[in-house]
Design an enzyme around this catalytic site. Sequence first.
Site, mmCIF file in Angstrom:
data_model
loop_
_atom_site.group_PDB
_atom_site.id
_atom_site.type_symbol
_atom_site.label_atom_id
_atom_site.label_comp_id
_atom_site.label_asym_id
_atom_site.label_seq_id
_atom_site.Cartn_x
_atom_site.Cartn_y
_atom_site.Cartn_z
ATOM 1 N N GLY A 12 0.781 -1.239 0.000
ATOM 2 C CA GLY A 12 0.000 0.000 0.000
ATOM 3 C C GLY A 12 0.809 1.284 0.000
ATOM 4 N N ASN A 14 1.838 3.058 -2.541
ATOM 5 C CA ASN A 14 1.285 4.029 -3.501
ATOM 6 C C ASN A 14 0.005 4.660 -2.963
ATOM 7 O OD1 ASN A 14 2.758 4.354 -6.176
ATOM 8 N ND2 ASN A 14 2.858 2.134 -5.866
ATOM 9 N N MET A 86 -3.242 -6.941 -7.546
ATOM 10 C CA MET A 86 -2.585 -7.957 -8.368
ATOM 11 C C MET A 86 -3.567 -8.909 -9.058
ATOM 12 S SD MET A 86 0.405 -7.008 -8.375
ATOM 13 C CE MET A 86 1.726 -6.240 -7.491
ATOM 14 N N ARG A 87 -4.694 -8.371 -9.499
ATOM 15 C CA ARG A 87 -5.665 -9.182 -10.234
ATOM 16 C C ARG A 87 -6.112 -8.441 -11.468
ATOM 17 N NH1 ARG A 87 -7.737 -13.388 -7.758
ATOM 18 N NH2 ARG A 87 -6.794 -13.549 -5.721
ATOM 19 N N ASN A 103 -4.493 2.597 -13.243
ATOM 20 C CA ASN A 103 -3.535 1.645 -12.660
ATOM 21 C C ASN A 103 -2.132 2.220 -12.731
ATOM 22 O OD1 ASN A 103 -2.558 -0.892 -11.649
ATOM 23 N ND2 ASN A 103 -1.931 -1.434 -13.725
ATOM 24 N N HIS A 105 1.830 0.834 -13.072
ATOM 25 C CA HIS A 105 2.582 -0.362 -13.436
ATOM 26 C C HIS A 105 4.083 -0.066 -13.364
ATOM 27 C CE1 HIS A 105 3.340 -4.213 -15.286
ATOM 28 N NE2 HIS A 105 4.217 -3.615 -16.079
HETATM 29 C C1 GAR Z 1 4.050 -1.216 -7.166
HETATM 30 O O1 GAR Z 1 5.395 -1.280 -7.587
HETATM 31 C C2 GAR Z 1 3.112 -1.250 -8.355
HETATM 32 O O2 GAR Z 1 3.609 -0.562 -9.457
HETATM 33 C C3 GAR Z 1 3.062 -2.731 -8.629
HETATM 34 O O3 GAR Z 1 3.014 -3.325 -7.361
HETATM 35 C C4 GAR Z 1 3.672 -2.496 -6.415
HETATM 36 C C5 GAR Z 1 2.715 -2.236 -5.287
HETATM 37 O O4 GAR Z 1 3.352 -1.559 -4.245
HETATM 38 N N1 GAR Z 1 1.930 -3.084 -9.431
HETATM 39 C C6 GAR Z 1 1.940 -4.069 -10.323
HETATM 40 O O5 GAR Z 1 2.894 -4.779 -10.515
HETATM 41 C C7 GAR Z 1 0.643 -4.250 -11.089
HETATM 42 N N2 GAR Z 1 0.806 -5.245 -12.088
HETATM 43 P P1 GAR Z 1 2.520 -0.830 -3.110
HETATM 44 O O6 GAR Z 1 1.485 -1.848 -2.587
HETATM 45 O O7 GAR Z 1 3.522 -0.495 -2.065
HETATM 46 O O8 GAR Z 1 1.855 0.378 -3.714
#
Ligand code: GAR
Length: 185
Positions: A12, A14, A86-87, A103, A105
């Site tokens: 979490g 972000n 992640m879905r 989103n 990425h």
């Molecule tokens: C982040 O790096 C985001 O870009 C990635 O997961 C991480 C979540 O971190 N998302 C993906 O890979 C989506 N396919 P967070 O929970 O600390 O925000």
Amino acid sequence: MKRFVVLVSGRGSNFKAILDEIQKGNIQGEIVAVISDNHHAKALDIARDAGIEAIFGNAKSEEYPQWLLGTVQSYEPDYVLLAGYMRIVPPEFVSAFPQRIINIHPALLPSFPGLHGQRQALEYGVKISGCTVHYVDEGMDTGKIIAQRAVPVLEGDTEETLSARILKEEHQLYPAVVKMLAEQE
Ligand code: GAR
């Protein structure tokens, strides 16, 4: 004031970066709920501590897609923010919020979509990677790009060091995009 629902699966950071900017008054918006498919997501604790509704949904249940759609709709969000969710969101969900799901990425799309964008970039051997904020459509990380930030891939980088360098940019980029969305008509 724009209403945001945030979908998360884990740490979490972000979500926290966006929340911090809202709390500082830099984004005129409100996070009305945080929903996670992972009961143990740290993001849920961050939400609870901030007095935001924190909801777990069991993705193993057959009713999950319907439940998720109904729950998110009940909050009447202007935007749904995926922040480490992640879905894949089902097509019914995408069509319920056209151009309203965002989103982030951890790669420069259209390169390295899907899981482990940072690892894919390292394995391919690119010299520049970064992060992308984009609209979500029915495809896998194929929606229209809103903004990107680049970082160098350095000699000796591991998945951890590259991920950390990209994450720092994510924490700038995602709040900046949310601010822009909050200020739109
Ligand atoms: C982040 O790096 C985001 O870009 C990635 O997961 C991480 C979540 O971190 N998302 C993906 O890979 C989506 N396919 P967070 O929970 O600390 O925000």
